[in-house]
Design a protein around this motif. Structure first.
Motif, mmCIF file in Angstrom:
data_model
loop_
_atom_site.group_PDB
_atom_site.id
_atom_site.type_symbol
_atom_site.label_atom_id
_atom_site.label_comp_id
_atom_site.label_asym_id
_atom_site.label_seq_id
_atom_site.Cartn_x
_atom_site.Cartn_y
_atom_site.Cartn_z
ATOM 1 N N GLN A 131 0.830 -1.211 0.000
ATOM 2 C CA GLN A 131 0.000 0.000 0.000
ATOM 3 C C GLN A 131 0.861 1.256 0.000
ATOM 4 O O GLN A 131 0.491 2.269 -0.578
ATOM 5 C CB GLN A 131 -0.901 0.029 1.243
ATOM 6 C CG GLN A 131 -2.174 -0.780 1.120
ATOM 7 C CD GLN A 131 -3.045 -0.530 2.341
ATOM 8 O OE1 GLN A 131 -2.687 -0.886 3.456
ATOM 9 N NE2 GLN A 131 -4.186 0.102 2.141
ATOM 10 N N ALA A 132 2.011 1.174 0.670
ATOM 11 C CA ALA A 132 2.909 2.333 0.758
ATOM 12 C C ALA A 132 3.905 2.367 -0.402
ATOM 13 O O ALA A 132 4.848 3.159 -0.389
ATOM 14 C CB ALA A 132 3.650 2.327 2.086
ATOM 15 N N ALA A 133 3.686 1.510 -1.402
ATOM 16 C CA ALA A 133 4.490 1.511 -2.636
ATOM 17 C C ALA A 133 5.984 1.349 -2.380
ATOM 18 O O ALA A 133 6.817 1.995 -3.008
ATOM 19 C CB ALA A 133 4.223 2.790 -3.436
ATOM 20 N N ILE A 134 6.312 0.455 -1.431
ATOM 21 C CA ILE A 134 7.736 0.224 -1.167
ATOM 22 C C ILE A 134 8.076 -1.273 -1.128
ATOM 23 O O ILE A 134 9.231 -1.664 -1.047
ATOM 24 C CB ILE A 134 8.169 0.950 0.148
ATOM 25 C CG1 ILE A 134 9.682 0.921 0.299
ATOM 26 C CG2 ILE A 134 7.436 0.392 1.365
ATOM 27 C CD1 ILE A 134 10.234 1.681 1.459
ATOM 28 N N TRP A 135 7.076 -2.124 -1.256
ATOM 29 C CA TRP A 135 7.276 -3.577 -1.170
ATOM 30 C C TRP A 135 8.342 -4.070 -2.142
ATOM 31 O O TRP A 135 9.253 -4.808 -1.758
ATOM 32 C CB TRP A 135 5.950 -4.293 -1.415
ATOM 33 C CG TRP A 135 6.049 -5.789 -1.573
ATOM 34 C CD1 TRP A 135 5.887 -6.510 -2.715
ATOM 35 C CD2 TRP A 135 6.322 -6.741 -0.537
ATOM 36 N NE1 TRP A 135 6.040 -7.850 -2.468
ATOM 37 C CE2 TRP A 135 6.313 -8.025 -1.127
ATOM 38 C CE3 TRP A 135 6.587 -6.640 0.837
ATOM 39 C CZ2 TRP A 135 6.548 -9.193 -0.415
ATOM 40 C CZ3 TRP A 135 6.823 -7.800 1.559
ATOM 41 C CH2 TRP A 135 6.808 -9.058 0.930
ATOM 42 N N GLU A 136 8.255 -3.670 -3.403
ATOM 43 C CA GLU A 136 9.195 -4.173 -4.412
ATOM 44 C C GLU A 136 10.643 -3.799 -4.071
ATOM 45 O O GLU A 136 11.570 -4.519 -4.420
ATOM 46 C CB GLU A 136 8.838 -3.636 -5.811
ATOM 47 C CG GLU A 136 7.546 -4.198 -6.385
ATOM 48 C CD GLU A 136 7.567 -5.719 -6.541
ATOM 49 O OE1 GLU A 136 8.643 -6.286 -6.835
ATOM 50 O OE2 GLU A 136 6.508 -6.355 -6.333
ATOM 51 N N GLU A 137 10.818 -2.674 -3.382
ATOM 52 C CA GLU A 137 12.174 -2.216 -3.052
ATOM 53 C C GLU A 137 12.762 -2.928 -1.840
ATOM 54 O O GLU A 137 13.973 -2.966 -1.671
ATOM 55 C CB GLU A 137 12.166 -0.700 -2.801
ATOM 56 C CG GLU A 137 11.831 0.111 -4.048
ATOM 57 C CD GLU A 137 11.404 1.532 -3.713
ATOM 58 O OE1 GLU A 137 12.184 2.248 -3.069
ATOM 59 O OE2 GLU A 137 10.276 1.910 -4.101
#
Length: 257
Positions: A131-137
């Motif tokens: 949701q916070a758009a950081i999972w892939e990183e």
């Protein structure tokens, strides 16, 4: 206003004898982004902290008036403050990850709220980071220290940590002011996506940012007694394109403040 999430009625705040907010009244709509703008010292952050009762932690603070969230006055003496702060998350100006692993930063809140099941915690961590758009990183280094992330990543991690305890409302106090333009744009995109599920109130000094991310804007200023004064509030397009007050126009166009 239809679908009001927060209704503020004649709210004033005093630090001892000094009045810092003066009879603020406004209605904040559900699932929208409301920006609080105005010159330094005009009470934006103080007002933001009224919404989750963080000013309670400051000695000599007195608050009058009402702050209704879903129709409940959160300053009523029977209200559970811990529960309020669980439902109203806060993201600060300076990212403040815990000196723990990325995983533990997210799992900490759910764990202290009683969730012990490892599979459930894993799911909350993954969902919040996505949701916070950081999972892939970060998905391949969840055991690494959060302190090793860049500033922009730390701020998105802090947003994920806020989301992990399932709030209704997210307060953001200048969340991108310390970030570079690319990280700022990621935070702004994120705010835009999150309003599908959350009511968001953001303090910003950046007029372009307020115009880009918010649906409604509240312009605070200082009256002759230096109290925080709500000069104008309404849809962002109107406030920016056709403000009712000259002082609002002067602030937005950079003529003062």
């Amino acid at each position: 206003m239809k679908d009001t999430k927060i209704e503020v009625k004649d709210l004033s705040l005093y630090y001892g004898e000094k009045k810092a907010l003066k009879e603020i009244s406004l209605e904040i709509p559900r699932n929208k982004v409301t920006a609080l703008i105005g010159p330094s010292g005009c009470g934006k952050s103080t007002f933001l902290r009224c919404i989750n009762r963080m000013n309670d932690l400051i000695p000599d603070v007195k608050i009058t008036g009402q702050m209704l969230v879903e129709g409940v006055d959160i300053y009523d003496k029977n209200v559970d403050v811990v529960n309020i702060r669980k439902k109203i998350g806060m993201v600060f100006q300076k990212s403040n990850p815990f000196p723990k692993s990325i995983y533990e930063n997210i799992a900490y809140g759910p764990r202290i709220n009683g969730i012990k099941d490892k599979a459930e915690l894993n799911e909350i961590v993954e969902t919040s980071l996505k949701q916070a758009a950081i999972w892939e990183e970060v998905k391949d280094r969840l055991g690494d220290s959060a302190m090793g992330l860049s500033g922009g990543q730390q701020q998105r991690l802090c947003i994920a940590r806020t989301l992990a305890v399932s709030p209704d409302i997210i307060l953001m106090d200048e969340p991108a002011s310390a970030l570079d333009p690319i990280s700022t744009s990621k935070i702004e995109e994120l705010v835009h996506e999150l309003k599908e599920q959350y009511t968001i109130i953001i303090v910003t000094h950046n007029m372009q940012q307020a115009a880009r991310v918010s649906d409604f804007t509240a312009f605070f200023t200082l009256d002759e007694l230096r109290a925080g004064f709500l000069m104008e509030y309404g849809p962002t397009n109107r406030i920016f394109m056709n403000p009712k007050e000259k002082v609002t126009e002067d602030y937005i166009t950079g003529r003062f403040g």
